[in-house]
Design a protein around this motif. Structure first.
Motif, short mmCIF file in Angstrom:
data_model
loop_
_atom_site.label_atom_id
_atom_site.label_comp_id
_atom_site.label_asym_id
_atom_site.label_seq_id
_atom_site.Cartn_x
_atom_site.Cartn_y
_atom_site.Cartn_z
N GLY A 1 47.97 39.05 40.95
CA GLY A 1 48.66 40.22 40.99
C GLY A 1 49.95 40.38 40.68
O GLY A 1 50.50 41.53 40.44
N LYS A 2 50.51 39.30 39.89
CA LYS A 2 51.95 39.31 39.39
C LYS A 2 52.02 39.08 37.65
O LYS A 2 52.96 39.04 37.23
CB LYS A 2 52.87 38.58 40.07
CG LYS A 2 52.94 38.56 41.44
CD LYS A 2 53.63 40.08 41.99
CE LYS A 2 53.72 40.03 43.42
NZ LYS A 2 54.42 41.49 43.71
N ALA A 3 50.68 39.29 37.36
CA ALA A 3 50.30 39.25 36.06
C ALA A 3 49.13 39.58 35.31
O ALA A 3 48.59 40.21 36.32
CB ALA A 3 50.64 37.74 35.31
N ASP A 4 48.79 39.47 34.03
CA ASP A 4 47.37 39.86 33.98
C ASP A 4 46.73 38.76 33.31
O ASP A 4 46.31 38.93 32.09
CB ASP A 4 47.60 40.95 33.08
CG ASP A 4 46.09 41.92 32.78
OD1 ASP A 4 45.29 41.57 33.47
OD2 ASP A 4 46.04 42.81 32.10
N VAL B 1 52.50 32.44 38.15
CA VAL B 1 53.21 33.60 39.39
C VAL B 1 51.95 33.94 40.18
O VAL B 1 50.63 33.73 39.75
CB VAL B 1 53.27 34.86 38.64
CG1 VAL B 1 54.80 34.49 37.87
CG2 VAL B 1 52.27 35.41 37.67
N GLN B 2 52.08 34.27 41.43
CA GLN B 2 50.97 34.78 42.38
C GLN B 2 49.86 35.74 41.72
O GLN B 2 50.41 36.66 40.97
CB GLN B 2 51.48 35.15 43.48
CG GLN B 2 52.25 34.43 44.60
CD GLN B 2 53.72 34.40 44.13
OE1 GLN B 2 54.26 34.77 43.12
NE2 GLN B 2 54.70 34.16 45.33
#
Lengths: 353, 353
Positions: free
Chosen positions: A154-157, A151-152
């Motif tokens: 800023g869309k996970a950690d 995912v892009q």
């Protein structure tokens, strides 16, 4: 649970009809406490309702062809990904191995699903995967299928990991719903080490403690324990800690759980950090500790079986099952009082596993 | 794959030793193309290597006790969560059902793991869960166990769903590695509808088209198809589209795949949008289309079996298996030329499923 118990529970739930009052998901919906139980009952159980899901055990017990199986899943979103004593990779393997083991199954095969954030270091991924390999080898399981999504930024950690696991059901009829007045409550070792370790590893608190996560596969400990007749049900204590498991026992069996605070094994470092943080170690996550319910007459033998395994060296009998008040957990405190240990409200410890 | 083929592949891979050159994960590592194949081989396969994982099929084939099982997993991170023709909930159920079905298994039981972002609307979650319920009912599977994690705002994108699935293996020996020169290549319907629908639903492009996702459970279509002797292997075409599957066939079997562009069913709306976007529909994701390899003599019967099911009404024979050049996919273009259809490099379509 017997089939009648399951059907009765379905009927009660239909009448009761739990409802999520919040309009938006909060961290407390993932903390293992009251909000999560309501979410599961009102949203997931209400939609998917079937007798296999209904017991809400650590793993579902299935029969395919002539074979009895256990099936379980867990997603891991721990922050930080690496901490003293382990990382998200160990957790992802051990967590699923343990859910199978406490369900009476021999853990065999795991799936691995990765959600990676764009920009995540490949070297960190390789380190996580190597931990998973080592943990799988230690637990005697094979990772046989997987999936990777990116995912892009800023869309996970960094990295989330899901594992699902299948095991061969070897012990049938286990279940915390079988707890009966007179039974003993055991825990396999000191509690809360994983949760406190992860909290401290975040580096946001000015506390130092010589602690490591207790992440470990408990399948061999469980195998020894299940050789003792009179062990009625097991759970591994993760999110929400031992207190959450005890509440689940009280509610599933309609019994009282009475715990002696003095008997609960807690390392000094965990107790100290918990006090500074203002949390009760009973609610702090473990990743390699189990709670067992055993017939009172078998309690000593069950304790000995736990202690015979290195992971159970610190095992203890922490309380007993009573009949009143049904559905509640009572703690006889170190100061001589008694208080109710309820399901956690709120979310003191998010992303601990 | 036969056991010898698997062992040979392990040996080749050990000698070859794939390597991820990038230091950080990019979107192309999740796009189904070349970068993802390298990541899987160099990181996951290298660490977890075992004969069950090695074929890298849609599902692993296992034996537990006397029972043959298929086990699979998939995480879903599609953006947007809701799109014409479906949502992340349908995808999560159908995707796993389809992976089991094309492996020759009867889909039976699913797990569901949710990663929710703090602030996600509970009503949206209920809508997704309701889609999962309906999709599970349609596919005749039960969701028997699950897990919910909540991460802080900005650490996910609303809702990610992982499903794992277990099925009863009813057809043994299926595998795209069995493709032989003279075999026919079939596809069960028009391609690319899911991917284009999701792209357009993002609203970032000034294109309108009357399109819906093709998300659907293919288990009944597959059941009909597998009644035809001579069907050697199946795959469902998701990320990376039909082109990726054909490359996997060519590489797994060491054969050439020769496709006639004119024979590939593509709806006008998909063709038009793909041209405007500058992408080849062969690389665009489907979520309810399968690719089948059948013995040349059985091709007509296989096509008829597909067309007998509503989901296969638009099925077509799109090409054949040749012996040269091994490992490559050749496209006879509509203009009379021939070009190589390679694995996708780069990431034109992230987060499509």
């Amino acid at each position: 649970m017997t089939e009648e118990q399951v059907l009765a529970r379905i009927e009660r739930a239909r009448r009761r009809k739990a409802r999520v009052r919040e309009e938006r998901i909060t961290l407390s919906h993932g903390s293992g406490g009251r909000a999560m139980h309501t979410l599961i009952e009102a949203v997931f159980l209400d939609a998917f309702r079937n007798p296999l899901l209904e017991p809400l055990d650590d793993a579902a017990s299935l029969r395919i062809g002539e074979t009895g199986l256990a099936l379980t899943t867990d997603s891991f979103v721990v922050s930080p990904l690496f901490f003293p004593g382990g990382d998200i990779g160990d957790l992802a393997v051990n967590g699923t191995v343990n859910d199978l083991a406490v369900s009476g199954a021999r853990p065999l095969y795991l799936t691995a699903g990765f959600i990676l954030e764009e920009g995540f270091p490949v070297a960190d991924l390789m380190r996580i995967v190597e931990s998973m390999r080592a943990a799988a080898e230690r637990a005697g399981v094979q990772i046989v299928t997987g999936d990777t999504k990116v995912v892009q930024r800023g869309k996970a950690d960094g990295c989330y990991v899901n594992t699902a696991g299948v095991g061969l059901l070897e012990h049938h009829g286990l279940g915390i719903a079988h707890a009966r007045p007179g039974d003993a409550v055991l825990v396999s070792g000191p509690i809360g080490e994983h949760g406190i370790t992860v909290l401290l590893a975040r580096g946001e608190l000015d506390i130092e403690a010589d602690l490591e996560s207790d992440t470990a596969p408990v399948h061999e400990l469980v195998r020894g324990l299940l050789a003792v007749p009179g062990v009625r049900g097991l759970r591994d204590a993760t999110r929400g800690g031992v207190a959450t498991i005890l509440n689940e026992v009280a509610k599933a069996a309609g019994v009282a759980v009475i715990v002696d605070e003095d008997a609960v094994p807690v390392r000094e470092e965990v107790r100290g950090a918990s006090e500074l943080l203002g949390i009760d170690p009973l609610y702090v996550a473990c990743e390699g500790r189990i709670v067992a319910i055993a017939d009172g007459a078998s309690a000593g033998e069950a304790l000995a079986a736990m202690r015979a395994h290195p992971l159970g060296a610190g095992a203890a009998i922490i309380g007993r099952i009573g009949d009143d008040p049904p559905g509640l957990v009572l703690l006889n405190t170190a100061f001589g009082g008694t208080r109710i240990v309820d399901l956690l409200a709120g979310d003191p410890l998010p992303r601990i596993c």
